[in-house]
Structure formats: structure tokens, C-alpha cells
Design a protein around this motif. Structure first.
Motif, short mmCIF file in Angstrom:
data_model
loop_
_atom_site.label_atom_id
_atom_site.label_comp_id
_atom_site.label_asym_id
_atom_site.label_seq_id
_atom_site.Cartn_x
_atom_site.Cartn_y
_atom_site.Cartn_z
N PRO A 83 -26.42 4.02 -5.01
CA PRO A 83 -26.07 4.82 -6.19
C PRO A 83 -26.75 4.29 -7.44
O PRO A 83 -26.48 3.18 -7.88
CB PRO A 83 -24.54 4.68 -6.28
CG PRO A 83 -24.23 3.41 -5.55
CD PRO A 83 -25.27 3.28 -4.48
N ARG A 84 -27.66 5.09 -8.01
CA ARG A 84 -28.38 4.65 -9.21
C ARG A 84 -27.56 4.87 -10.46
O ARG A 84 -27.60 4.09 -11.40
CB ARG A 84 -29.71 5.40 -9.32
CG ARG A 84 -30.73 5.03 -8.26
CD ARG A 84 -32.01 5.79 -8.47
NE ARG A 84 -31.83 7.23 -8.24
CZ ARG A 84 -32.75 8.14 -8.51
NH1 ARG A 84 -33.89 7.78 -9.05
NH2 ARG A 84 -32.53 9.41 -8.25
N HIS A 85 -26.84 6.00 -10.52
CA HIS A 85 -26.06 6.33 -11.71
C HIS A 85 -24.66 6.74 -11.26
O HIS A 85 -24.40 6.96 -10.08
CB HIS A 85 -26.70 7.49 -12.48
CG HIS A 85 -28.19 7.40 -12.54
ND1 HIS A 85 -28.83 6.35 -13.14
CD2 HIS A 85 -29.16 8.22 -12.07
CE1 HIS A 85 -30.14 6.53 -13.04
NE2 HIS A 85 -30.36 7.64 -12.39
N ASN A 86 -23.78 6.90 -12.23
CA ASN A 86 -22.39 7.24 -11.89
C ASN A 86 -22.28 8.54 -11.13
O ASN A 86 -21.42 8.70 -10.26
CB ASN A 86 -21.55 7.31 -13.17
CG ASN A 86 -21.25 5.92 -13.71
OD1 ASN A 86 -21.57 4.93 -13.07
ND2 ASN A 86 -20.65 5.84 -14.87
N LEU A 89 -22.22 8.35 -7.44
CA LEU A 89 -21.06 7.75 -6.80
C LEU A 89 -20.22 8.79 -6.07
O LEU A 89 -19.60 8.49 -5.04
CB LEU A 89 -20.20 7.05 -7.84
CG LEU A 89 -20.76 5.73 -8.40
CD1 LEU A 89 -19.88 5.21 -9.51
CD2 LEU A 89 -20.89 4.70 -7.29
N LYS A 113 -23.90 -4.61 -9.36
CA LYS A 113 -23.89 -3.29 -9.99
C LYS A 113 -23.07 -2.30 -9.17
O LYS A 113 -22.25 -1.54 -9.72
CB LYS A 113 -25.32 -2.77 -10.15
CG LYS A 113 -25.40 -1.39 -10.77
CD LYS A 113 -26.84 -0.91 -10.89
CE LYS A 113 -26.90 0.49 -11.49
NZ LYS A 113 -28.29 1.00 -11.59
N ILE A 114 -23.25 -2.31 -7.85
CA ILE A 114 -22.53 -1.36 -7.00
C ILE A 114 -21.04 -1.66 -7.03
O ILE A 114 -20.21 -0.74 -7.07
CB ILE A 114 -23.07 -1.39 -5.56
CG1 ILE A 114 -24.52 -0.90 -5.52
CG2 ILE A 114 -22.20 -0.54 -4.64
CD1 ILE A 114 -25.16 -0.97 -4.15
N THR A 116 -19.32 -2.92 -9.49
CA THR A 116 -18.82 -2.41 -10.76
C THR A 116 -18.67 -0.90 -10.69
O THR A 116 -17.67 -0.32 -11.16
CB THR A 116 -19.78 -2.78 -11.91
OG1 THR A 116 -19.87 -4.21 -11.99
CG2 THR A 116 -19.28 -2.24 -13.24
N GLN A 117 -19.66 -0.22 -10.09
CA GLN A 117 -19.59 1.23 -9.95
C GLN A 117 -18.40 1.64 -9.07
O GLN A 117 -17.66 2.57 -9.41
CB GLN A 117 -20.90 1.77 -9.37
CG GLN A 117 -22.08 1.65 -10.30
CD GLN A 117 -23.38 2.05 -9.61
OE1 GLN A 117 -23.65 1.68 -8.48
NE2 GLN A 117 -24.19 2.82 -10.30
N SER A 120 -15.01 1.71 -10.60
CA SER A 120 -14.77 2.76 -11.59
C SER A 120 -14.34 4.07 -10.95
O SER A 120 -14.02 5.03 -11.66
CB SER A 120 -16.02 3.00 -12.44
OG SER A 120 -17.05 3.59 -11.66
N TRP A 813 -17.22 8.29 -18.44
CA TRP A 813 -18.61 7.99 -18.09
C TRP A 813 -19.00 6.59 -18.54
O TRP A 813 -19.63 5.83 -17.83
CB TRP A 813 -19.50 9.03 -18.75
CG TRP A 813 -20.93 8.95 -18.36
CD1 TRP A 813 -21.91 8.19 -18.94
CD2 TRP A 813 -21.58 9.64 -17.29
NE1 TRP A 813 -23.11 8.38 -18.32
CE2 TRP A 813 -22.93 9.27 -17.30
CE3 TRP A 813 -21.14 10.54 -16.33
CZ2 TRP A 813 -23.84 9.76 -16.39
CZ3 TRP A 813 -22.06 11.04 -15.42
CH2 TRP A 813 -23.38 10.64 -15.45
N THR A 815 -19.28 2.73 -19.44
CA THR A 815 -18.84 1.53 -18.72
C THR A 815 -18.95 0.33 -19.64
O THR A 815 -19.64 0.36 -20.64
CB THR A 815 -19.69 1.29 -17.47
OG1 THR A 815 -21.08 1.20 -17.87
CG2 THR A 815 -19.54 2.42 -16.49
#
Length: 815
Positions: A83-86, A89, A113-114, A116-117, A120, A813, A815
Motif C-alpha cells: 500500500p503506497r497511500h491510504n 489500504l 510505514k505499513i 502505521t497504515q 489507522s 486522512w 496522519t
């Protein structure tokens, strides 16, 4: 794999190409077998045989080890883009939920990073996320326990790119893979001495099976470059084919167009294609003019006239269904266009004004049967009729994971003259001529652009949510062929009450931007129409094919329309303030002109209004990196949409490369008037016009299992609200100007409803109704609070909690 490791121990099946050019790391068969076993040892400590495991690795050798390691563990790999962006996800969430994945694996560099994503998104928090990079050298391949698997065991789940709302996991067995690999080997006559160069994404059938599994099956070698490296500079792929004397390659149709359009005579001068025998082309409609242009362009460098092998396949049949193993030029039949639309095959001369070239995709593979069928009656079509393509044979997969009804409908079709045999319904239309398969279109509404699948219902949902003036359920997305390429068209109804109020250009711009941001494609045309204009069935289902015909015929009654052809026809010179003011802006202007193929562009022209999409974005970013040494991500282009903004960012990055004084951000007193942001002002203005509008309500539903202390929940919400002043903000107007007012404190008391008095089978529907009502209620922007909470008790230890917040103070959106 183990057989190849024993026979070709030190032979190299995979070599990575850094930036698509320089040789990087490689793997021998012995190393791959060893590392896959060590990976499996670690995975077997966390999962049992048959568990589904998400693989969130970027393309490369680590991905390959992880894929084979998951197979060695007896688990079922589920390959997905990291997943590059929210927004990606929710694709991961949908697939993880559908596959009932037990855990996810990722590269150690991406794990923070993943994680953290994942934290969320409710639904991903509880998914175990692991990386084995640090531990893989601490285990021995001798500790590996061989799983008990057979031919019918599930090898992997292939989630076809497309609908996020209802993902479909194709169940590919080990027998499917072995049979399909044997068919591909017979098609291209591959040997252990062969090599290939692949940039295809390894998350889908063509890249995974054709680019990774096939070389292992045959004992050959693949030189791997990333998709971004190819798209940004197609010459890299061609140079690698030339340098490594590659005999066979595979790519979608658009890749060959890109090679012609984005390479120069100077770049081509050193190419040598005398050894290049086979280029299989598929994954999207194969165009005769694409092959002609490619041959004409590269014939001076030794390219053979019979190099192209158009093929037909789909994930539901593992990959390969039809092709031609003979070294002959592709068959191109010219048929009457109007007759083809009506389902009939009428040959005409190529110079006929109503002629349409259709490329033959070869013949049915061994042990497989292709039937052209009338889908309404289940009977075979006459030779001169177009029908649905049905396929039967060992390559047809087991169906869709956890979807028995859809599996029965798609994979268990029966012909009236062969009731004992089951067929796969492909949803594609075609006909047979002298035993060769020709593709004529699709029954299903799937849109394929640049080799990627897009489901119209997803695009339609994005469009209707883009602007409050648009009618819910009143849109149609479909594709049309423009200049030999499939392009997206969107037709959208405007609410009757908004027809006289809207700025059509602004609404269309909002739609185009939303499509680009969510789906990474650019529409060819956007059409606004009045309510009830989009054709529907008596049951309310959108008739996209009818809408498409009306668009092509020019019979749609439009409110407003925009198309890229209009932009190309008008092509105004940029006005004075749009001209470059620095060498960075001048260089960017040249890059934009070259990549987007436009003659004129201004520094404040929007990238997406100029026809930009994810493909051209990657090319521009690569050129920026070469020119300035500044690395940008595709997501940056959704912020930096003009040359002016990009130049400002690049200049700032270049300046910050040397030490500078830190910038101190001073807090602003909350006692002074605080103007609303532009987006807040727009929402406030819309509410003045539509006080009952709930389009900007953001809903956060959560299902809680266990004992719930509502008082503790209320206290927690209070703490969050006190910490984030935006949640204590209201919007007031003074003399027609909107301002933010931050309140020192607010009280939020959740609304509590107990449904335990209802029968157990009625509680779920009652809760959904309450949640819908809670979400739909409008907010008054100058009344606190601009959020509310609902707690519904379904059982002693089961609660449904929903938070509804107005978008003016919350974006779900950041973070």
C-alpha cells in the motif's frame, strides 16, 4: 522447484536490473531453494498449512523468495501491491477480509510505514504483520517440514485487479499451474538456455506466471526490472532485450505503443533484435496498428515480421487459453463494423469504409476446448456469429474463493449438446474462424486501460461522491476506442435542484481530479446530463452499453461536456503570466510537452487537465529525477499538479540540500478571527444553499466484542476532543464571511440504544437502520459539536459503535 535446484543448482534463474539497466543481485536455483526453505521454516512457526498469507513486497528477488517460501510452508500466498497511500489500504482490507488472511508479510524497509497504515484502519489493526529479514539467517533449511500437498491443493489466490467493493480471489491449484506452464512452454518452445526480460508486475497472472514461475518451470533465466523503470524509460526494456540476446518476451499491447512513442532514433541506433523470435502480446485487446507501427519502427534493427504472437488468456483459466506456436505473422481479419456490433461476422475488404481489423489470438491449447456460445440459450453459435467465449480443460481454475454462487455461475456453465462437461464463462465475446479465436468485445462491463482492470461501478461511485450536485446512482462509466486505444468515458446526472446553480466546468474538473486520484487514470470525456437521462432497466440497473451507444452516436442530451479532443482542437497559447520565470520552470515545461504530447503548456496549467495519468506521471517523475536529482513519488503529483508548484518544490529541495536555519512556526492566538480554509468555506457555502445536505458527513463504524464500559468510552472521546481543537471547532459567519471558532470545551454524550429485546435474527437489520439514520442527519455548522456518537447493544458482549463527523473539522486522512 526442488527438481530444478537439483539439476541446475548453480544456474541463475533471476537477475535484478537496478534502474532497469545495471545488473544487481541474483539468485541461483540452489540459493532460491535454500532461502525458500528457510523462509518456510519461519512461516511454519506462525501459520499452518492452508492459511492465506498476504505478500506485500515490492517487485524483486525478496518477493520471489517470499512467494516460493510461502508455497514451501504449505500456505497460500496472496500477492498484493504494497500500500503506497491510504486509499490503497481499503483494497488490502477488502482482500484480507475476503481471503480470511491470517497474517501479512512485508519487506523490513516497508514494515514501519505499513504498520502505521494498518493501525489507522479498523479491520487491519488485528492482522499480524511480520518480516523475516532479520531472522532468516538464524534458521537452517534442514529444519523445513515438507507440507502434504497434491495437484488439487490450492497454490495461490489471484485477486484480479478491479473492484474494491467485491474482490474476487481466483483459486489456482498446483495442477492448474503445471498444466498451464506446459502449454506456455509448447507455445514458445522454451529451453533451459533461454532468457527473458520482464518488467510486468508480479502481482497478476501475466507477470507472476509468465515472468517468474515459467522460467523456473523451464530452467531458464529472467532479467527483472521494475514496472516504473520500464514505463519511465521504455528504451531500458529494449536495450536489455538486445544486450542479453533475448529470444522470447511478453507484454500488453500498450507497452509496444509506448516503445514507439517514447524512444528516439538516437536511442534505437545500438539495438540488435536479430535473435528476438517471439513477442507474446495479450492482457488487453491486441491492435493490428500497434503491431504494424512497432514492426515498422524496429525492423531496421533486425526485428522479424513474424515476431508477434497474440495470445488470449485470463486469470480464471490460470493464464493461457489460446495462441499460435507456429512462426507465422498474426492473422488480421477485416470484418464489417456495423455487422459485428449486431453479433454477426461479415468479411469485407481492408479498404472498406466500414471495415474493422480484428486480430487472431491463435488456437485452443492442448486438452482444452473453446466454444462460442449464445449466453442466453447455452447453445453453440453458428460460424458467422459472435458469442461468449467458453473454456473447458485442466487450466480452468477451481473458482472464486469463498463465493460458491458466483463460482457455480461462472465456472460450471453447461452446453446443451454437452451436458456432462462444465465450462468457464469468460465474459468475453468472440468468434472462431478456421479454428482460430478472434476477440470481438466483452459482455461484462470491465474496462481495461493500459493493461489494468477497472470496474465501472467503482468509478461511478467515485464520481457521484466527487460533488454534492451529482445524482446518486445516476452515472455510467464505460470505454470507447479512440485512435486505436481504449479510453474512459463518464456520463453523470446532475440533481434537478442543482441544474441552474452549478458551474459545469468546476463540476467536471472535480470529477476528473477524483478519478485521477482514486483510480490513476484520466477520462477521455466527462458528460453531465439531466436526471433520468442515463438509461436504466425497469429494475433500475444502469444500461452502460446503451449509454455508450448514445455517446458514440451523439444522441445524449447533455448539460455540459468536456473531452480531450476538445482540448486538442482548441489548444490556446498560454497567457502571459503562464510563461516560465526560471530555468527550472523552463525545463519542466519541456518535460511536460514531451511526455504529454502537447504543443503548448503554461506553468499554471493543471497536469490532469492536460490529459495526465499514472503512466505519464511516472515518466515525468523519472525525467525530473534525471534533470534535477530530486526524487518524487507518484502521490506527489496529486499535490504538485502544475509546473509552478513542481518548480517551487524542486527549488526548495535543492536549497535544503545544504544546511539552513530551521523555520519556526509561531502559534496564532485563538482569540483573533480565524478565516476558514478554502475547503471549509466551500462546505459552509453549500450548507447555506442546502441545509439538509449530509454529503460531507464522515462515518466511522466499529464493531466491539467483549464487555463495553460506556462511561469509559465517553471519557476517552472527551480526551480525544480536548486534545484536537479541530473537533472543538464550529463555523460562524460575520457579514457573509465564514470564520472558525475554537471552543474551549464541548460535551459529547453517545446516544445509547439496546436491541437485546428484539429477536436475535432482527437485531442486525435494526442496527443497520439506526446507523443509516445516524449517518444521514445533517449538522448545523455554527452549532457545537460537529460530531456525534451512537452505541447500539446487540448482545451482552457485542456492541456497534458509530462516530459521525462533519468533513469541515475532520478528514479521516491526515496522519
Amino acid at each position: 522447484m526442488q527438481r530444478q535446484a537439483a539439476e541446475y543448482a548453480e544456474k541463475t534463474p533471476f537477475v535484478s536490473l537496478i534502474n532497469g539497466e545495471t545488473e544487481g543481485d541474483s539468485l541461483s536455483f540452489r540459493q532460491l531453494d535454500r532461502d525458500a526453505k528457510k523462509f518456510a521454516v519461519l512461516l511454519q512457526q506462525h501459520a499452518k498449512s492452508g492459511d492465506r498469507v498476504l505478500l506485500l513486497y515490492p517487485p524483486g528477488l525478496t518477493y520471489i523468495v517470499a512467494f516460493f517460501g510461502t508455497l514451501y510452508a504449505g500456505c497460500v500466498p496472496v500477492p498484493l501491491y504494497p500500500p503506497r497511500h491510504n486509499r490503497y489500504l481499503y483494497r488490502v482490507l477488502a482482500v484480507a477480509t475476503d481471503a480470511q488472511a491470517s497474517l501479512a508479510l512485508a519487506d523490513s524497509k516497508l514494515i514501519p510505514k505499513i504498520r502505521t497504515q494498518f493501525n489507522s484502519v479498523d479491520g487491519l489493526k488485528q492482522l499480524t504483520l511480520l518480516d523475516f529479514d532479520a531472522d532468516i539467517d538464524r534458521v537452517s533449511p534442514s529444519d523445513w517440514r515438507e507440507p502434504n500437498i497434491g495437484g488439487e491443493s490450492l497454490a495461490f489466490l489471484q485477486y484480479t485487479s478491479g473492484s474494491t467493493a467485491a474482490p474476487k480471489g481466483v483459486m489456482v491449484s498446483h495442477r492448474n499451474l503445471m498444466h498451464n506452464s506446459a502449454l506456455i512452454q509448447q507455445l514458445v518452445h522454451s529451453t533451459p538456455e533461454d532468457n527473458t526480460v520482464s518488467w510486468l508486475p508480479p502481482y497478476h497472472d501475466m507477470g507472476l506466471i509468465g515472468g517468474i514461475l515459467q522460467p523456473v518451470y523451464c530452467g531458464g533465466c529472467t532479467y527483472l526490472m521494475s514496472p516504473v523503470d520500464f514505463v519511465s524509460k521504455p528504451i531500458r526494456w529494449l536495450r536489455a532485450i538486445s544486450r542479453y540476446q533475448t529470444r522470447t518476451t511478453s507484454a500488453p499491447n500498450f507497452a509496444f505503443d509506448l516503445c514507439v512513442e517514447k524512444t528516439t532514433p538516437e536511442q534505437r541506433a545500438s539495438l540488435d533484435f536479430n535473435h528476438w523470435e517471439i513477442a507474446t502480446v495479450g492482457a488487453e485487446p491486441v491492435r493490428a496498428d500497434t503491431m504494424e507501427r512497432f514492426l515498422r519502427t524496429f525492423e531496421p534493427y533486425g526485428l522479424r515480421a513474424n515476431v508477434f504472437r497474440p495470445v488470449y488468456g485470463l486469470a480464471e483459466a490460470t493464464l493461457f487459453v489460446a495462441g499460435n506456436a507456429e512462426p507465422v505473422p498474426p492473422t488480421v481479419a477485416t470484418v464489417q463494423r456495423t455487422a459485428l456490433t449486431a453479433g454477426k461476422v461479415v468479411p469485407v475488404e481492408p479498404e472498406s469504409g466500414d471495415g474493422q481489423p480484428v486480430v487472431g489470438c491463435g488456437f485452443s491449447a492442448r486438452e482444452q476446448e473453446i466454444a462460442i456460445v449464445d449466453p442466453k440459450t447455452g447453445t453453440r453459435c453458428a460460424p458467422n456469429q459472435v458469442g461468449e467465449i467458453w473454456v473447458s480443460g485442466p487450466g480452468v481454475t477451481q473458482g472464486y474463493w469463498n463465493k460458491p454462487e458466483l463460482t457455480a455461475e461462472t465456472f460450471q456453465a453447461r452446453l446443451t449438446d454437452a451436458p456432462g462437461k462444465t465450462f468457464l464463462r469468460t465474459g468475453d465475446l468472440g468468434f472462431l474462424q478456421n479454428g482460430e479465436l478472434f476477440i470481438a468485445g466483452r459482455i461484462k462491463d470491465l474496462i481495461i486501460i493500459q493493461g489494468r482492470n477497472h470496474y465501472p461501478q467503482d468509478i461511478e461511485l467515485t464520481v457521484e461522491r466527487a460533488h454534492p450536485a451529482l445524482q446518486s446512482g445516476g452515472g455510467a462509466a464505460f470505454s470507447v476506442e479512440i485512435d486505436g486505444r481504449e479510453r474512459l468515458v463518464v456520463v453523470q446526472e446532475v440533481r434537478r435542484t442543482e441544474l441552474r446553480k452549478i458551474d459545469p466546468d468546476a463540476v467536471i474538473e472535480t470529477i476528473r481530479r477524483a478519478i485521477a486520484e482514486v483510480h490513476e487514470i484520466q477520462p477521455y470525456a466527462v458528460v453531465l446530463v439531466k436526471p433520468t437521462v442515463v438509461p436504466k432497466t425497469s429494475s433500475g440497473k444502469v444500461q452502460r452499453f446503451v449509454c455508450r451507444r448514445q455517446f458514440v452516436d451523439g444522441t445524449l442530451k447533455t448539460v455540459a461536456e468536456w473531452s480531450q479532443r476538445q482540448v486538442a482542437d482548441t489548444g490556446d497559447e498560454p497567457h502571459a503570466r503562464s510563461r516560465p520565470r526560471s530555468h527550472v520552470e523552463s525545463a519542466l515545461m519541456e518535460i511536460w510537452r514531451d511526455v504529454l504530447g502537447v504543443d503548448t503548456v503554461g506553468i499554471d496549467d493543471d497536469f490532469f487537465r492536460q490529459g495526465g495519468d499514472s503512466l505519464s506521471a511516472m515518466q515525468i517523475l523519472s525525467r525530473i529525477g534525471d534533470a534535477f536529482g530530486v526524487e518524487l513519488d507518484v502521490s506527489d503529483l496529486f499535490r504538485l499538479t502544475t509546473i509552478e508548484k513542481q518548480a517551487r518544490h524542486i527549488e526548495s529541495a535543492l536549497q535544503s540540500a545544504s544546511p539552513a536555519e530551521p523555520i519556526v512556526i509561531e502559534p496564532v492566538s485563538r482569540r483573533q478571527p480565524l478565516r476558514t480554509a478554502f475547503s471549509q468555506e466551500r462546505m459552509w457555502f453549500i450548507q447555506q444553499l442546502q441545509p439538509d445536505n449530509s454529503a460531507y458527513n464522515i462515518v466511522i463504524p466499529v464493531r466491539l466484542t467483549g464487555k463495553l464500559d460506556v462511561n469509559a468510552l465517553e471519557w476517552a472521546l472527551h480526551q480525544v476532543i480536548q486534545r484536537h481543537e479541530s473537533l472543538r471547532t464550529i463555523i460562524e459567519a460575520v457579514d457573509g464571511v465564514s470564520y472558525q471558532v475554537v471552543l474551549p470545551q464541548i460535551t459529547l454524550t453517545p446516544k445509547q440504544i439496546d436491541l437485546r429485546h428484539l429477536p436475535a435474527d432482527e437485531r442486525e437489520s435494526a442496527a443497520l437502520k439506526l446507523a443509516s439514520e445516524h449517518a444521514a442527519g445533517p449538522f448545523v455548522l455554527n452549532k457545537s459539536p460537529l460530531l456525534r456518537a451512537l452505541v447500539v447493544q446487540l448482545a451482552d458482549e457485542l456492541h456497534f459503535v458509530q462516530i459521525t463527523v462533519h468533513h469541515s473539522v475532520f478528514d479521516a486522512w491526515s496522519t
